[in-house]
Design an enzyme around this catalytic site. Sequence first.
Site, PDB file in Angstrom:
ATOM      1  N   ASP A  80       2.950  -4.158   8.082  1.00  0.00           N
ATOM      2  CA  ASP A  80       1.669  -3.489   7.885  1.00  0.00           C
ATOM      3  C   ASP A  80       0.585  -4.538   8.099  1.00  0.00           C
ATOM      4  OD1 ASP A  80      -0.696  -2.446   6.903  1.00  0.00           O
ATOM      5  OD2 ASP A  80       0.111  -1.880   4.938  1.00  0.00           O
ATOM      6  N   HIS A 136       0.856  -1.187   0.000  1.00  0.00           N
ATOM      7  CA  HIS A 136       0.000   0.000   0.000  1.00  0.00           C
ATOM      8  C   HIS A 136       0.890   1.234   0.000  1.00  0.00           C
ATOM      9  CE1 HIS A 136      -2.835   2.961   1.687  1.00  0.00           C
ATOM     10  NE2 HIS A 136      -3.819   2.148   1.337  1.00  0.00           N
ATOM     11  N   GLN A 193      -4.521  -5.297   6.934  1.00  0.00           N
ATOM     12  CA  GLN A 193      -5.427  -6.246   6.288  1.00  0.00           C
ATOM     13  C   GLN A 193      -5.395  -7.633   6.921  1.00  0.00           C
ATOM     14  OE1 GLN A 193      -7.626  -5.454   4.042  1.00  0.00           O
ATOM     15  NE2 GLN A 193      -6.947  -3.359   3.675  1.00  0.00           N
ATOM     16  N   CYS A 238      -4.700   2.424  -3.805  1.00  0.00           N
ATOM     17  CA  CYS A 238      -3.487   2.958  -3.162  1.00  0.00           C
ATOM     18  C   CYS A 238      -2.326   1.979  -3.302  1.00  0.00           C
ATOM     19  CB  CYS A 238      -3.736   3.288  -1.695  1.00  0.00           C
ATOM     20  SG  CYS A 238      -4.950   4.589  -1.437  1.00  0.00           S
ATOM     21  N   LYS A 279     -10.779  -0.853  10.095  1.00  0.00           N
ATOM     22  CA  LYS A 279     -10.830  -2.042   9.255  1.00  0.00           C
ATOM     23  C   LYS A 279     -11.178  -3.296  10.058  1.00  0.00           C
ATOM     24  CE  LYS A 279      -7.455  -0.194   5.954  1.00  0.00           C
ATOM     25  NZ  LYS A 279      -8.358   0.038   4.820  1.00  0.00           N
TER      26      LYS A 279
END
Length: 408
Positions: free
Chosen positions: A197, A121, A200, A363, A223
């Site tokens: 990261d 991302h 997700q 993104c 999220k």
Amino acid sequence: MLDVEAIRKDFPILDQIVNDEPLIYLDNAATTQKPLAVMEAINHYYEHDNANVHRGVHTLAERATASYEAARETIAKFINAGSTKEVLFTRGTTTSLNWVARYAEEILTEGDQVLISVMEHHSNIIPWQEACRKTGAELVYVYLKDGALDMDDLRSKLIDKVKFVSLAHASNVLGVVNPIKEITQLVHQVGAIMVVDGAQSTPHMKIDVQDLDVDFFAFSGHKMAGPTGIGVLYGKEKYLEQMSPVEFGGEMIDFVYEQTASWKELPWKFEAGTPNMAGAIGLAAAVDYLENIGMDAIETHEQELIAYVYPKLQAIEGLTIYGSQDLAQRSGVIAFNLGDLHPHDLATALDYEGVAVRAGHHCAQPLLQYLDVPATARASFYIYNTKADCDKLVDALQKTKEFFNGTF
């Protein structure tokens, strides 16, 4: 097994009609919907306990502080952090990754390397571009093989020059889940710092930062059924002690003199100004909600949905799916294109059928350039989605294909 129908009752936003069709919400990788328990926790704070934290000695201030720090404890247990000192509240994953990249600027020198992947991302690309630009370090990319991270490419590029490796745990486009524990072991063998990261992955699977042995781990509340504007940066205590604050002002100070100042201990030295108390409390409520369902059950449910819908999508002539075909490597994200139809037109057509998906570059422009496509449509699933939702997506795609049949 999840009782999805019971879960859906906790999300009143799902019970509505869009374009004369029942809403099918499949844009969960962008943001998830919020259960009543989260909204009630936020409302309760504002209705009963609203006061600034760590400052006042009156009753409301003490209750607000207790709730805010209890939220930190909830998050620490959720990801199995070593202590609450290692849990920093931020605005979200973007802020968290920016803070780590700023720390990297204090360490990197000309000739050093930062290793990331082409599937990242923008929030895990641009901060590293800036850190390398400022320090003279080199930004090196790992590429893909069969729609997943090329582990041979990664191994070949993990050399002594590499000081930081920053990777997505799960791709927001390809849906691929990277083997972070294995990668972290390789990264530590060359003495580099591992940054993840987790935007997700954290909403969809059990996270144990100590088992993964990562040095930094970032994720966002919105999220994972929590509110917007709140996120977390986990960092190993030894690195957070070395790391300089990014913002300065009230609350993060120990003492201020006319020309110098000293900082509070962890984690408060990083949380300048009035924090997002309601956001932290709402995020803790979201964590409680998800844990009550069970993270393993959530992951299993999403895998079942992907296993159900993936072959149905593959059967649509002219539909291209991006990412690995090994469903064991996938999260609940599927990016696709339908013939020559622009993804924005495709998403609009699906919206007419009540199906909400994302369309665009997500993104992740370097990834789409690598895939040689300008954009894709993306369906992403969560705890309140059903096999009936999957069928509706497939049916809407078939109707769209028939309507635009002359264009491809």
